[in-house]
Motif scaffolding. Sequence first.
Motif, PDB file in Angstrom:
ATOM      1  N   SER A 156      12.557  12.426 -77.871  1.00 61.70           N
ATOM      2  CA  SER A 156      12.350  13.397 -76.797  1.00 61.70           C
ATOM      3  C   SER A 156      11.378  14.516 -77.177  1.00 61.70           C
ATOM      4  O   SER A 156      10.906  15.244 -76.314  1.00 61.70           O
ATOM      5  CB  SER A 156      13.686  14.026 -76.392  1.00 61.70           C
ATOM      6  N   LYS A 157      11.124  14.678 -78.481  1.00 61.30           N
ATOM      7  CA  LYS A 157      10.276  15.736 -79.037  1.00 61.30           C
ATOM      8  C   LYS A 157      10.852  17.135 -78.802  1.00 61.30           C
ATOM      9  O   LYS A 157      10.143  18.132 -78.873  1.00 61.30           O
ATOM     10  CB  LYS A 157       8.843  15.628 -78.524  1.00 61.30           C
ATOM     11  N   ALA A 158      12.159  17.203 -78.553  1.00 60.01           N
ATOM     12  CA  ALA A 158      12.848  18.489 -78.419  1.00 60.01           C
ATOM     13  C   ALA A 158      13.289  18.948 -79.808  1.00 60.01           C
ATOM     14  O   ALA A 158      13.516  18.120 -80.693  1.00 60.01           O
ATOM     15  CB  ALA A 158      14.072  18.331 -77.513  1.00 60.01           C
ATOM     16  N   VAL A 159      13.392  20.263 -79.994  1.00 60.43           N
ATOM     17  CA  VAL A 159      13.841  20.798 -81.275  1.00 60.43           C
ATOM     18  C   VAL A 159      15.100  21.630 -81.096  1.00 60.43           C
ATOM     19  O   VAL A 159      15.345  22.191 -80.021  1.00 60.43           O
ATOM     20  CB  VAL A 159      12.762  21.642 -81.992  1.00 60.43           C
ATOM     21  N   GLU A 160      15.872  21.692 -82.174  1.00 61.83           N
ATOM     22  CA  GLU A 160      17.042  22.559 -82.238  1.00 61.83           C
ATOM     23  C   GLU A 160      17.048  23.215 -83.602  1.00 61.83           C
ATOM     24  O   GLU A 160      16.642  22.608 -84.595  1.00 61.83           O
ATOM     25  CB  GLU A 160      18.332  21.761 -82.073  1.00 61.83           C
ATOM     26  N   LEU A 161      17.528  24.461 -83.634  1.00 56.31           N
ATOM     27  CA  LEU A 161      17.645  25.186 -84.889  1.00 56.31           C
ATOM     28  C   LEU A 161      19.114  25.302 -85.272  1.00 56.31           C
ATOM     29  O   LEU A 161      19.957  25.553 -84.415  1.00 56.31           O
ATOM     30  CB  LEU A 161      17.051  26.591 -84.772  1.00 56.31           C
ATOM     31  N   GLY A 162      19.367  25.153 -86.571  1.00 58.62           N
ATOM     32  CA  GLY A 162      20.708  25.382 -87.082  1.00 58.62           C
ATOM     33  C   GLY A 162      20.951  26.879 -87.222  1.00 58.62           C
ATOM     34  O   GLY A 162      20.070  27.702 -86.965  1.00 58.62           O
ATOM     35  N   SER A 163      22.145  27.214 -87.662  1.00 54.80           N
ATOM     36  CA  SER A 163      22.499  28.621 -87.814  1.00 54.80           C
ATOM     37  C   SER A 163      21.739  29.256 -88.977  1.00 54.80           C
ATOM     38  O   SER A 163      21.141  28.572 -89.806  1.00 54.80           O
ATOM     39  CB  SER A 163      24.003  28.765 -88.019  1.00 54.80           C
ATOM     40  N   GLU A 164      21.801  30.574 -89.034  1.00 55.84           N
ATOM     41  CA  GLU A 164      21.106  31.342 -90.059  1.00 55.84           C
ATOM     42  C   GLU A 164      21.711  31.078 -91.431  1.00 55.84           C
ATOM     43  O   GLU A 164      22.923  31.091 -91.606  1.00 55.84           O
ATOM     44  CB  GLU A 164      21.232  32.821 -89.707  1.00 55.84           C
ATOM     45  N   LEU A 165      20.841  30.811 -92.407  1.00 53.90           N
ATOM     46  CA  LEU A 165      21.251  30.600 -93.790  1.00 53.90           C
ATOM     47  C   LEU A 165      20.660  31.722 -94.631  1.00 53.90           C
ATOM     48  O   LEU A 165      19.444  31.924 -94.633  1.00 53.90           O
ATOM     49  CB  LEU A 165      20.758  29.243 -94.296  1.00 53.90           C
ATOM     50  N   SER A 166      21.506  32.438 -95.343  1.00 53.53           N
ATOM     51  CA  SER A 166      21.022  33.564 -96.147  1.00 53.53           C
ATOM     52  C   SER A 166      20.270  33.067 -97.375  1.00 53.53           C
ATOM     53  O   SER A 166      20.380  31.908 -97.773  1.00 53.53           O
ATOM     54  CB  SER A 166      22.199  34.446 -96.581  1.00 53.53           C
ATOM     55  N   ALA A 167      19.534  33.974 -97.996  1.00 54.20           N
ATOM     56  CA  ALA A 167      18.798  33.639 -99.213  1.00 54.20           C
ATOM     57  C   ALA A 167      19.754  33.268-100.346  1.00 54.20           C
ATOM     58  O   ALA A 167      19.372  32.559-101.271  1.00 54.20           O
ATOM     59  CB  ALA A 167      17.913  34.807 -99.619  1.00 54.20           C
ATOM     60  N   ASP A 168      21.008  33.710-100.264  1.00 55.07           N
ATOM     61  CA  ASP A 168      22.023  33.316-101.255  1.00 55.07           C
ATOM     62  C   ASP A 168      22.409  31.852-101.088  1.00 55.07           C
ATOM     63  O   ASP A 168      22.827  31.196-102.035  1.00 55.07           O
ATOM     64  CB  ASP A 168      23.287  34.164-101.121  1.00 55.07           C
ATOM     65  N   THR A 169      22.286  31.343 -99.871  1.00 53.67           N
ATOM     66  CA  THR A 169      22.692  29.972 -99.566  1.00 53.67           C
ATOM     67  C   THR A 169      21.593  28.968 -99.866  1.00 53.67           C
ATOM     68  O   THR A 169      21.839  27.902-100.416  1.00 53.67           O
ATOM     69  CB  THR A 169      23.080  29.856 -98.076  1.00 53.67           C
ATOM     70  N   VAL A 170      20.365  29.306 -99.484  1.00 55.14           N
ATOM     71  CA  VAL A 170      19.241  28.386 -99.682  1.00 55.14           C
ATOM     72  C   VAL A 170      18.019  29.195-100.105  1.00 55.14           C
ATOM     73  O   VAL A 170      17.749  30.261 -99.566  1.00 55.14           O
ATOM     74  CB  VAL A 170      18.952  27.554 -98.410  1.00 55.14           C
TER      75      VAL A 170
END
Length: 110
Positions: A86-100
């Motif tokens: 479909s070429k649609a996008v979704e974003l996941g939740s916010e990840l802190s710099a401590d996480t990634v």
Amino acid sequence: MKRMVLAACLASLAALPAAASSGDAWQEFAADVQAKCLAASKDLLEDAKAVVDPTGSEHFGLAIMTGKAKGTDTAVSHICVYDKKSKAVELGSELSADTVKVEMPGSTKP
């Protein structure tokens, strides 16, 4: 009958290289993933940058978006998923710099 089946199999094998994606096609794909993920993150991230998986998975393009959370000085990331069909996008939740931790290609460490 066996010859027709054999001929059909050989014809389908001959077409396989033509169906394979070229380097240019993968570059176009990655550019589309990047553009759509950056557009999707504009309300969440300032100075957003994308690291795009060059080919993604079988059904999805994948990218990690990183930048400052809107209105803050806090570095955060979001995973962006691009549906190849479909070429649609979704974003996941916010990840802190401590996480990634994301290092952008070509960037230098402080």
